[in-house]
Motif scaffolding. Structure first.
Motif, mmCIF file in Angstrom:
data_model
loop_
_atom_site.group_PDB
_atom_site.id
_atom_site.type_symbol
_atom_site.label_atom_id
_atom_site.label_comp_id
_atom_site.label_asym_id
_atom_site.label_seq_id
_atom_site.Cartn_x
_atom_site.Cartn_y
_atom_site.Cartn_z
ATOM 1 N N VAL A 187 0.837 -1.202 0.000
ATOM 2 C CA VAL A 187 0.000 0.000 0.000
ATOM 3 C C VAL A 187 0.870 1.250 0.000
ATOM 4 N N ILE A 188 1.917 1.231 0.805
ATOM 5 C CA ILE A 188 2.825 2.374 0.842
ATOM 6 C C ILE A 188 3.434 2.618 -0.530
ATOM 7 N N SER A 189 3.819 1.523 -1.208
ATOM 8 C CA SER A 189 4.410 1.643 -2.542
ATOM 9 C C SER A 189 3.390 2.146 -3.561
ATOM 10 N N LEU A 190 2.173 1.592 -3.527
ATOM 11 C CA LEU A 190 1.146 1.958 -4.500
ATOM 12 C C LEU A 190 0.681 3.400 -4.342
ATOM 13 N N LEU A 232 -8.839 8.326 1.692
ATOM 14 C CA LEU A 232 -10.008 8.165 0.828
ATOM 15 C C LEU A 232 -9.826 6.989 -0.122
ATOM 16 N N VAL A 233 -8.632 6.861 -0.706
ATOM 17 C CA VAL A 233 -8.358 5.759 -1.634
ATOM 18 C C VAL A 233 -8.434 4.418 -0.909
ATOM 19 N N ILE A 234 -7.826 4.325 0.268
ATOM 20 C CA ILE A 234 -7.851 3.077 1.038
ATOM 21 C C ILE A 234 -9.283 2.705 1.410
ATOM 22 N N ALA A 252 -13.173 -4.269 8.265
ATOM 23 C CA ALA A 252 -13.017 -3.073 9.097
ATOM 24 C C ALA A 252 -11.651 -3.065 9.778
ATOM 25 N N VAL A 253 -11.250 -4.228 10.307
ATOM 26 C CA VAL A 253 -9.922 -4.328 10.923
ATOM 27 C C VAL A 253 -8.840 -4.101 9.866
ATOM 28 N N GLY A 254 -9.050 -4.682 8.680
ATOM 29 C CA GLY A 254 -8.092 -4.468 7.595
ATOM 30 C C GLY A 254 -7.985 -3.006 7.212
ATOM 31 N N TRP A 255 -9.126 -2.305 7.196
ATOM 32 C CA TRP A 255 -9.105 -0.878 6.877
ATOM 33 C C TRP A 255 -8.297 -0.097 7.908
#
Length: 205
Positions: free
Chosen positions: A25-28, A39-41, A148-151
């Motif tokens: 995610v950090i890379s993307l 917002l994207v996440i 939700a936990v993943g978010w």
């Protein structure tokens, strides 16, 4: 292998692998303005949640249309989960999306699918729905809670990366791989027992 809400939640949390997705995610999102990253996440997690719920609802019909039994899906799911677990415990054996970069915001691919709602997660919800269709509300709650936990984890990706460091993230990833491998083996054993009932007395000896 019968599941309840808690075990379904744990399996879904592991197969969606939010901790393992933190570096990706950090890379993307490296080229995405900081104020838009949350917002994207959020958007990608919502898309992944909808996909998982959709597969849960149509899972039984999908199996019937493809002339598959839930026993074959359980065995195949166990094999897939075991391979994913090997990739988590031994990263050199897994498939990584970390090298993929985008010029703008990622949309649907690869963050929502296949990083969050990947083949293993989709197969898991189909298996849950086909094995115990009377517990649809439990599976819905497990999916929503796991996402939700993943978010929360992905929304905290920058802070987690700084606090845990690369070695901490790797250690957690490998521990989750160990848990998933145990669940995958249990799923395989359950599927084989159902496919070959004569093996059950031998396994008990």
């Amino acid at each position: 292998m019968e599941h309840d809400f808690l075990s379904a939640f744990i399996v879904l949390l592991i197969v969606t692998d939010p901790l393992g997705n933190v570096p990706v995610v950090i890379s993307l999102l490296r080229n995405v303005p900081r104020e838009r990253r949350l917002l994207v996440i959020t958007r990608e997690c919502l898309i992944a949640t909808v996909m998982l719920l959709l597969f849960m609802l149509v899972g039984e019909r999908l199996l019937q249309a493809m002339h598959l039994t839930n026993v074959s899906l359980e065995i195949a799911g166990g094999v897939i989960l075991f391979l994913i677990a090997l990739g988590m415990a031994f990263p050199s054996m897994g498939v990584s999306f970390a090298s993929q970069t985008t010029e703008g915001e990622p949309m649907l691919v690869p963050l929502a699918i296949p990083l969050i709602a990947g083949p293993s997660a989709l197969a898991t919800v189909v298996l849950l729905a086909s094995r115990q269709p009377d517990r649809a509300w439990s599976w819905t709650a497990a999916i929503v809670l796991a996402m939700a936990v993943g978010w929360v984890v992905l929304a905290s990706a920058d802070r987690l990366s700084r606090r845990l460091g690369p070695s901490g993230l790797v250690a957690l990833e490998r521990f989750m791989g160990l848990l998933l491998s145990a669940m995958a083996v249990e799923m395989l054993i359950s599927g084989l027992h159902r496919a070959f009932p004569a093996l059950a007395p031998l396994a008990a000896q």
